[in-house]
Enzyme design. Structure first.
Site, PDB file in Angstrom:
ATOM      1  NE  ARG A 134      -3.830  -0.147   1.962  1.00 18.01           N
ATOM      2  CZ  ARG A 134      -4.768   0.165   2.842  1.00 18.01           C
ATOM      3  NH1 ARG A 134      -4.917  -0.581   3.920  1.00 18.01           N
ATOM      4  NH2 ARG A 134      -5.544   1.198   2.640  1.00 18.01           N
ATOM      5  CG  ASP A 329     -13.572   1.904   4.240  1.00 16.51           C
ATOM      6  OD1 ASP A 329     -12.722   1.868   3.330  1.00 16.51           O
ATOM      7  OD2 ASP A 329     -13.326   2.352   5.378  1.00 16.51           O
TER       8      ASP A 329
HETATM    9  C1  S3P Z   1      -9.752   5.511   7.359  1.00 11.19           C
HETATM   10  C2  S3P Z   1      -9.788   6.250   6.207  1.00 11.19           C
HETATM   11  C3  S3P Z   1     -10.056   5.666   4.881  1.00 11.19           C
HETATM   12  C4  S3P Z   1     -10.726   4.308   4.995  1.00 11.19           C
HETATM   13  C5  S3P Z   1     -10.039   3.430   5.996  1.00 11.19           C
HETATM   14  C6  S3P Z   1     -10.041   4.070   7.376  1.00 11.19           C
HETATM   15  C7  S3P Z   1      -9.423   6.193   8.621  1.00 11.19           C
HETATM   16  O1  S3P Z   1      -8.826   5.524   4.195  1.00 11.19           O
HETATM   17  O2  S3P Z   1     -10.742   3.677   3.732  1.00 11.19           O
HETATM   18  O3  S3P Z   1     -10.698   2.172   6.075  1.00 11.19           O
HETATM   19  O4  S3P Z   1      -9.606   5.610   9.707  1.00 11.19           O
HETATM   20  O5  S3P Z   1      -8.956   7.328   8.558  1.00 11.19           O
HETATM   21  P1  S3P Z   1      -8.171   6.728   3.336  1.00 11.19           P
HETATM   22  O6  S3P Z   1      -7.769   7.803   4.242  1.00 11.19           O
HETATM   23  O7  S3P Z   1      -6.979   6.097   2.650  1.00 11.19           O
HETATM   24  O8  S3P Z   1      -9.235   7.139   2.357  1.00 11.19           O
END
Ligand code: S3P
Length: 444
Positions: A134, A329
């Site tokens: 990632r 999500d």
């Molecule tokens: C999250 C933000 C999102 C989400 C992840 C949890 C968080 O990711 O997809 O499951 O807790 O801040 P991104 O910030 O990469 O969009």
């Protein structure tokens, strides 16, 4: 640390979700993963001892608890019950040389923002094979612009190497893609920087970090959608808090209820932060009967009960790029609803899905096709053409917790059932998922 903790996902499990005529009942979904990660991390740098009630007990949050302890923060209690964290103050973390973030992207992206305020030298942050794929330059690059020593491995991937002890300068960061993890990391770094640190996003993402910082006595500024911190900040005092139910976990039961809820599926105590609940609007557009009964705030955030009933007349919809951040999500679940809707549903502007726990664009299309549903990939989303019946078949969770659960829900609403290989990965966010589905009347 005493008591039980999750962490390992156990042996490979194949789940067979058998079709059922109806689901009904009331479920208390697991507590919020995003809020639990943040509560543990902000408690660790508080000037006080913080009591967190009902932090999520899952593999991901166990990784964050482990990371906090690896920073020599004393922790009592256990996830799922009550955790008491003896905060060491903003600059008091003493990290071990290597910290294992396991599968937790939120941990790997938020922790560097705090470690740069410590005196640490060369802390290595690593994770499992999925996390190792990632992108991390999205946090390392802005932190380096501020003067921090944060480095990725080649290709912008983990492991990360983070050092503290450097004076940072505040600056403005305009994110090309909305991301609560990146925004949070930068705001945390702003606590240690000289001057103002600002973050803007194309569309606002979840604001749990901003809410929790404000509750901790930190002034978070907001102008024209951008958020800012004036540093350096001396003290942070996270108040004791209770973690509410996770909307993203509730979403699986919302979709199960939309397909099978008779008379209804009720989900009390769910976090209803408007920057998380975009799925509700899309479900309503598709014709789903979903009701929100507001309750008292929990952890300084809106919360309440969700009630959903079966709809046999689902309509296809278009999900636009502006809608994506508030349901990032939940988008694969839109694909599942679309499989039973009249017409072709399209999700656009969601290229971020390609860099989640799996490539969720490829994964949703592969999973739906494996069940006999007409689905195709778009560069930045997917298209699904619905039919009155989901035939059923088999799929692999592909090391992605949300696909393990999506497969189970699909099986219940299908004609022949769905076999989900690698189901154990559901424990990353929702260890008792199969048990909860069974409580609503499912046979899994
Ligand atoms: C999250 C933000 C999102 C989400 C992840 C949890 C968080 O990711 O997809 O499951 O807790 O801040 P991104 O910030 O990469 O969009």
């Amino acid at each position: 640390m005493t008591g039980a903790r999750s962490g390992s996902l156990g042996a490979m499990t194949t789940l067979f979700a058998t079709p059922v005529a109806a689901l009904a009942g009331t479920l208390h979904v697991p507590t919020d993963k995003s809020i639990t990660h943040r509560a543990l991390l902000l408690a660790a740098v508080s000037d006080r001892t913080v009591t967190i009630d009902a932090p999520l007990d899952s593999a991901d949050t166990a990784a964050t608890l482990g990371a906090v302890e690896a920073c020599r923060v004393a922790v009592e209690g256990h996830l799922g019950g009550r955790v008491v964290v003896a905060g060491r103050g903003l600059r008091g973390l003493i990290p071990s040389p290597a910290i294992d973030c396991m599968n937790a992207g939120t941990l790997m992206r938020l922790l560097p923002g705090l470690l740069i305020g410590s005196q640490a030298d060369h802390v290595i942050l690593d994770g499992d094979d999925s996390l190792r794929g990632r992108p991390m330059a999205r946090v390392a690059t802005p932190l380096r612009r501020m003067g921090a020593a944060v480095f990725t491995s080649p290709g912008g991937l983990p492991p990360l190497v983070v050092s503290g002890g450097v004076q940072l300068r505040g600056m403005r960061h305009d994110l090309a893609v909305s991301s609560a993890q990146v925004k949070s990391c930068i705001l945390l770094a702003g606590l240690f920087a000289d001057g103002e640190t600002w973050v803007s996003e194309p569309v606002p993402s979840r604001d749990h970090t901003e809410r929790m910082l404000r509750a901790s006595g930190v002034e978070v500024m907001s102008v024209d959608g951008a958020v800012g911190i004036r540093g350096p900040v001396a003290h942070l005092n996270l108040p004791d808090l209770e973690v509410p139910g996770d909307f993203s976990s509730a979403a699986f039961h919302l979709v199960a209820g939309a397909l099978l809820g008779d008379p209804d599926v009720r989900l009390p105590g769910v976090n209803l932060n408007p920057l998380r609940t975009g799925l509700l609007g899309v479900m309503r557009r598709m014709g789903v009967d979903v009701e929100v009964i507001p309750g008292p705030e929990v952890a300084g955030e809106p919360a309440g009960e969700l009630v959903v009933r079966r709809t046999d007349d689902l309509r296809a919809t278009e999900v636009s790029p502006e809608e994506v951040p508030a349901m990032i999500d939940e988008l694969p679940l839109v694909g599942l609803l679309a499989a039973r809707a009249r017409g072709t549903t399209r999700v656009r502007g969601a290229a971020e899905l390609r860099v989640k726990e799996s490539d969720r664009i490829t994964a949703v299309v592969r999973a739906l096709r494996g069940m006999g549903v007409a689905a195709e990939e778009l560069p930045d989303g997917f298209a699904v053409t619905g039919a009155p019946t989901i035939p059923g078949g088999s799929m692999d969770a592909g090391h992605d917790h949300r696909f393990a659960m999506l497969g189970a829900v699909a099986g219940l609403a299908s004609r022949d059932g769905v076999r989900v290989a690698g189901f154990e990965v559901a424990a990353v966010s929702y260890p008792r998922f199969a048990f909860d589905l069974a409580a609503l009347g499912a046979v899994v």
